[in-house]
Design a protein around this motif. Structure first.
Motif, short mmCIF file in Angstrom:
data_model
loop_
_atom_site.label_atom_id
_atom_site.label_comp_id
_atom_site.label_asym_id
_atom_site.label_seq_id
_atom_site.Cartn_x
_atom_site.Cartn_y
_atom_site.Cartn_z
N ASN A 1 0.81 -1.23 0.00
CA ASN A 1 0.00 0.00 0.00
C ASN A 1 0.84 1.27 0.00
O ASN A 1 0.37 2.31 0.43
N ALA A 2 2.07 1.19 -0.46
CA ALA A 2 2.95 2.38 -0.46
C ALA A 2 4.03 2.23 -1.53
O ALA A 2 4.34 1.14 -1.97
N TRP A 3 4.60 3.38 -1.93
CA TRP A 3 5.70 3.38 -2.88
C TRP A 3 7.02 3.16 -2.16
O TRP A 3 7.25 3.71 -1.08
N TYR A 4 7.89 2.36 -2.76
CA TYR A 4 9.20 2.05 -2.21
C TYR A 4 10.27 2.30 -3.27
O TYR A 4 10.02 2.15 -4.46
N ILE A 5 11.47 2.68 -2.83
CA ILE A 5 12.65 2.70 -3.69
C ILE A 5 13.26 1.32 -3.52
O ILE A 5 13.61 0.92 -2.40
N THR A 6 13.36 0.56 -4.61
CA THR A 6 13.63 -0.87 -4.50
C THR A 6 14.78 -1.35 -5.37
O THR A 6 15.22 -0.67 -6.30
N ALA A 7 15.22 -2.56 -5.05
CA ALA A 7 16.13 -3.33 -5.89
C ALA A 7 15.67 -4.78 -5.83
O ALA A 7 15.39 -5.30 -4.75
#
Length: 65
Positions: A14-20
């Motif tokens: 339910n949220a935006w993440y900075i991901t790898a």
């Protein structure tokens, strides 16, 4: 699924993440799993502070949509 590492934003639960996302492969190149690392985008306070502190001209400001 192409065997390459992905770096970028992702909507998780339910949220935006900075991901790898990095695929875990066997010696034949088959993908067996994935390694995920993510930081909630709202939690990147230094980025927010930097954008808010940006001045453009006398009365301008920066914002992000």
């Amino acid at each position: 699924m192409q065997g390459q590492t992905y770096y970028g934003r992702a909507y998780v639960v339910n949220a935006w993440y900075i991901t790898a996302y990095k695929p875990i492969q066997n010696n034949k190149g088959d993908i067996l799993g994935i390694l995920y690392v993510g930081v909630k985008q709202e939690n990147v306070e230094s980025l927010r502070n930097s954008i808010e502190a940006t001045e453009i001209g006398d009365k301008g400001y920066a914002f992000v949509l």
